[in-house]
Enzyme design. Sequence first.
Site, PDB file in Angstrom:
ATOM      1  N   HIS A 119       0.836  -1.210   0.000  1.00 21.02           N
ATOM      2  CA  HIS A 119       0.000   0.000   0.000  1.00 21.02           C
ATOM      3  C   HIS A 119       0.865   1.253   0.000  1.00 21.02           C
ATOM      4  O   HIS A 119       0.693   2.141  -0.850  1.00 21.02           O
ATOM      5  CB  HIS A 119      -0.924   0.005   1.225  1.00 21.02           C
TER       6      HIS A 119
ATOM      7  N   GLU B 261      11.565  13.245  -1.407  1.00 21.86           N
ATOM      8  CA  GLU B 261      10.441  12.598  -2.081  1.00 21.86           C
ATOM      9  C   GLU B 261       9.108  13.195  -1.617  1.00 21.86           C
ATOM     10  O   GLU B 261       8.157  13.294  -2.412  1.00 21.86           O
ATOM     11  CB  GLU B 261      10.462  11.091  -1.810  1.00 21.86           C
TER      12      GLU B 261
ATOM     13  N   TYR C 236       8.558  16.269  -0.972  1.00 17.92           N
ATOM     14  CA  TYR C 236       8.366  17.508  -1.730  1.00 17.92           C
ATOM     15  C   TYR C 236       8.293  17.246  -3.223  1.00 17.92           C
ATOM     16  O   TYR C 236       7.713  18.048  -3.964  1.00 17.92           O
ATOM     17  CB  TYR C 236       9.460  18.513  -1.357  1.00 17.92           C
TER      18      TYR C 236
ATOM     19  N   ASP D 253       6.482  19.443 -28.529  1.00 18.74           N
ATOM     20  CA  ASP D 253       6.577  18.127 -27.895  1.00 18.74           C
ATOM     21  C   ASP D 253       7.627  18.216 -26.810  1.00 18.74           C
ATOM     22  O   ASP D 253       8.200  19.285 -26.555  1.00 18.74           O
ATOM     23  CB  ASP D 253       6.956  17.054 -28.926  1.00 18.74           C
TER      24      ASP D 253
ATOM     25  N   SER E 155      12.636   4.996 -14.474  1.00 20.79           N
ATOM     26  CA  SER E 155      11.556   5.701 -15.169  1.00 20.79           C
ATOM     27  C   SER E 155      11.485   7.159 -14.735  1.00 20.79           C
ATOM     28  O   SER E 155      11.435   8.076 -15.570  1.00 20.79           O
ATOM     29  CB  SER E 155      10.224   5.002 -14.877  1.00 20.79           C
ATOM     30  N   SER E 156      11.495   7.396 -13.427  1.00 23.69           N
ATOM     31  CA  SER E 156      11.418   8.764 -12.917  1.00 23.69           C
ATOM     32  C   SER E 156      12.650   9.570 -13.312  1.00 23.69           C
ATOM     33  O   SER E 156      12.552  10.764 -13.618  1.00 23.69           O
ATOM     34  CB  SER E 156      11.272   8.751 -11.394  1.00 23.69           C
TER      35      SER E 156
ATOM     36  N   HIS F 208      15.604  14.134  10.396  1.00 22.90           N
ATOM     37  CA  HIS F 208      14.538  14.290  11.402  1.00 22.90           C
ATOM     38  C   HIS F 208      13.644  13.055  11.429  1.00 22.90           C
ATOM     39  O   HIS F 208      12.813  12.911  12.334  1.00 22.90           O
ATOM     40  CB  HIS F 208      13.747  15.588  11.202  1.00 22.90           C
ATOM     41  N   HIS F 209      13.808  12.156  10.463  1.00 18.42           N
ATOM     42  CA  HIS F 209      13.142  10.848  10.514  1.00 18.42           C
ATOM     43  C   HIS F 209      13.907   9.870  11.403  1.00 18.42           C
ATOM     44  O   HIS F 209      13.464   8.742  11.586  1.00 18.42           O
ATOM     45  CB  HIS F 209      13.029  10.255   9.114  1.00 18.42           C
TER      46      HIS F 209
ATOM     47  N   LYS G   2       3.916  30.487   0.547  1.00 20.08           N
ATOM     48  CA  LYS G   2       2.931  30.044  -0.437  1.00 20.08           C
ATOM     49  C   LYS G   2       1.511  30.137   0.119  1.00 20.08           C
ATOM     50  O   LYS G   2       0.598  30.646  -0.543  1.00 20.08           O
ATOM     51  CB  LYS G   2       3.227  28.603  -0.859  1.00 20.08           C
TER      52      LYS G   2
ATOM     53  N   SER H 263      -1.406  26.937  -7.297  1.00 22.65           N
ATOM     54  CA  SER H 263      -1.010  28.263  -7.773  1.00 22.65           C
ATOM     55  C   SER H 263      -1.623  28.604  -9.124  1.00 22.65           C
ATOM     56  O   SER H 263      -1.685  29.785  -9.491  1.00 22.65           O
ATOM     57  CB  SER H 263       0.518  28.357  -7.868  1.00 22.65           C
TER      58      SER H 263
ATOM     59  N   HIS I 145      12.962  12.186   2.261  1.00 23.74           N
ATOM     60  CA  HIS I 145      12.326  13.463   2.574  1.00 23.74           C
ATOM     61  C   HIS I 145      12.196  14.363   1.359  1.00 23.74           C
ATOM     62  O   HIS I 145      11.133  14.965   1.169  1.00 23.74           O
ATOM     63  CB  HIS I 145      13.018  14.198   3.717  1.00 23.74           C
TER      64      HIS I 145
ATOM     65  N   TRP J 151       7.189   0.331   3.456  1.00 23.89           N
ATOM     66  CA  TRP J 151       7.535   0.981   2.190  1.00 23.89           C
ATOM     67  C   TRP J 151       8.964   1.508   2.200  1.00 23.89           C
ATOM     68  O   TRP J 151       9.518   1.848   1.148  1.00 23.89           O
ATOM     69  CB  TRP J 151       6.550   2.108   1.877  1.00 23.89           C
TER      70      TRP J 151
ATOM     71  N   THR K  87       7.152  27.461   2.790  1.00 26.94           N
ATOM     72  CA  THR K  87       5.814  26.867   2.678  1.00 26.94           C
ATOM     73  C   THR K  87       4.759  27.863   3.145  1.00 26.94           C
ATOM     74  O   THR K  87       3.706  28.021   2.507  1.00 26.94           O
ATOM     75  CB  THR K  87       5.735  25.579   3.514  1.00 26.94           C
TER      76      THR K  87
ATOM     77  N   ARG L 286       2.365   2.232  15.381  1.00 22.65           N
ATOM     78  CA  ARG L 286       2.045   2.043  13.971  1.00 22.65           C
ATOM     79  C   ARG L 286       2.523   0.651  13.546  1.00 22.65           C
ATOM     80  O   ARG L 286       3.320   0.015  14.226  1.00 22.65           O
ATOM     81  CB  ARG L 286       2.716   3.128  13.136  1.00 22.65           C
TER      82      ARG L 286
END
Length: 542
Positions: A75, A256, A258, A104, A170-171, A303-304, A332, A269, A254, A140, A329, A451
Site C-alpha cells: 500500500h 520525495e 516535496y 513536444d 523511469s522517474s 529528522h526521521h 505560499k 497556484s 524526505h 515501504w 511553505t 504504527r
Amino acid sequence: MAARAESYRADWRRGRFASWVTTVDHKRIGLLYIGTSLVFFAAGGLLAVLMRAQLAQADEHFITKNSYNELFTIHGTTMIFLFIVPFWAGLANFLVPLMIGARDMAFPRLNALSYWLFVFGGGTMFLSFLASGGAAKSGWYGYPPLSESFFSPGTGQDLWILSLHLVGVSSLVGAINFVCTIHNMRGAGMSWMRLPLFVWAIEVYSILLILVIPVIATGLSLLLLDRQVGTHFFIPNEGGNALLYQHLFWFFGHPEVYIIILPAMGVISEVIPVFSRKPIFGYKAIAFSTIAIGFYSMLVWAHHMFSVGLPGFLNIFFMLSSMVIAVPTGVKIFNWIATTWRGNLIFDTAMLWALGFIAVFTIGGLSGIFLAAFPVDWQVTDTYYVVAHMHYVMFGGGVFGVFAALFYWWPKLFGRMLDERLGKLQFWLVFIGFNLTFFPQHLLGLMGMPRRNFTYHDHGLMQAYNLISSIGSGVMTIGLLLFLVNIVKTARTGARATNDPWLADTLEWYTTSPPPAWNFDRIPYVTSARPLRDLRRRLAGA
C-alpha cells in the site's frame, strides 16, 4: 505519393490499439501515465480499506500478521511510487509543452521509455504477491534487518527492490526530459519570470528526482547484494551498519515528500487565481519559495531518525532546518490566501479541492513542526501520530492536489466537462471521510498505539477511535468511487468543452480541447505570466 500514403495507412503502428502502445506523442503518454497511476491508486486504496477493516475492532484476526505486513508494505509503496509521482509525471507530460509553447517534449522516445519502465515496475510489484513467501513485508521504507533474507525469506522482497529500480529509472529519465524541455524549448517571450507556476514546480520536482534517485538506487542495490550475494553492508552482526541504509533512504525519502507536494502546490497556484478572478499574489515569491523548499528538503532527512541516537548537535541542526522549511511553505499559503482576498470567488469543484488542500495541508504542516522538535518526536515516534501527520501531508496535500488538477484540466485533456454536482458531492465526502479517518489517529498516537501493528487490545478509547477511522475510510472510498461514476457519466454525455472554459491565464488554454497532435496552429508571443489574459485584452481593444 499515393503509394507512400497507402504505406502509411497500412503501417501496423497506426491501429487503434497499437498507436497507443507505440506512441511518442507527449499528450498520449501523459494520458497513459495518468490512467495507469489512477489504476494503481485504486489498487493501493483497496489495500488500505482491507487494513482499516482489520483495525476496526480490537483483537481482530480478519487478516493475519504476515498478510497485514504485505498489505501495509505494498500500500505505502504503491501510493508513493506508483500513484502520486507518476501521476505528476503524466500531467506534466501533457501540460508542460503546451504551457511553454512547445510542440513536444525534448526526447519523445525517452518519454515513451519512461512510461513503459513505470508499467513494468508496477506490474512486478503487484505480481510479487504470487512469489514464494509472498510480497515484501518490511514497510515501504524496506529497513534492514526486517528486509534481510532471514526476516523476509522468499523472493517477494527482491521483486520489490527490482520494481523500485525500474520505477526509479523511469522517474530519472523522465526528469531529465522535463529539465531539457523547460530549459530549451520555451516559446517566444517565455522568460523564466513568465513561466507558469506549475512549470516552476515541475522544474524543481525534476531536479530533486535527478539528485536523489541515484541515492535510493544505491541503498536498494546494496540491500539486494546483502540478500543474494552474501555481503554485509547493513547487517550489524557481520560488521555492517543498519543506520547507513536509513541515511541513504531518508536522504531520498524526505525530498520525495516535496517531489510529491511541489507539483500539487503548482496546481494550487494555477487554480486559485483563475477561480478568484485575480492575478496570483506574489508571483516571484511563490516561484522562489519553490526553489527554497527544494533546497531545504535536502537538508532535513535525519529528522526521521531522531530516535536512533544521533549526537545532540545533529539533532539540533536537523530540528532547526526542519523548522526553517516551514517559512517558504508559509509564504505560499499566505500568498494563496491573499490571492483570494477581495477576489470574485467561484466555488467550482477545482476551487473546492484547492481550498481543501490549503486547509488539510496546513494541519499536516503544523503537526510536522511538532515532530521536528526532537523531544516531542521521541515521545510519539513510531505511533499513529506519525501516520496521521504523514497522511495529512501526503493525502491531504498530494491527493487533494491531484483532484484539483483533474477537475481543472479535464476539459483540456478530454474535451468534455466533468459533472459539477457529482464533483462537489465527491469533494465533501472525501473531505469529511479524510478527516474522520486521520484526525483520530493523532489521538491514537498520543495514547501510545504503535504504527504497523496488525491488531491491538482495547483500552480507553482506542477501539472507538479506530472504529471512527475505519468508518471514515469507508466514507472516503464512496467519495472516490463517485469520481469513477463522474467519468463514466460524462464520457459520452458531458458538455463539450470550449478552448478556454474557465477564462484561464496560461498558454495551454489557447489551443483546442483536446489539443491537436501538433499542439498549436500558431503560438502567440508571450508578454507576461498571464498570456491568455493579455491576448483577451488585446482582442477586446481591437
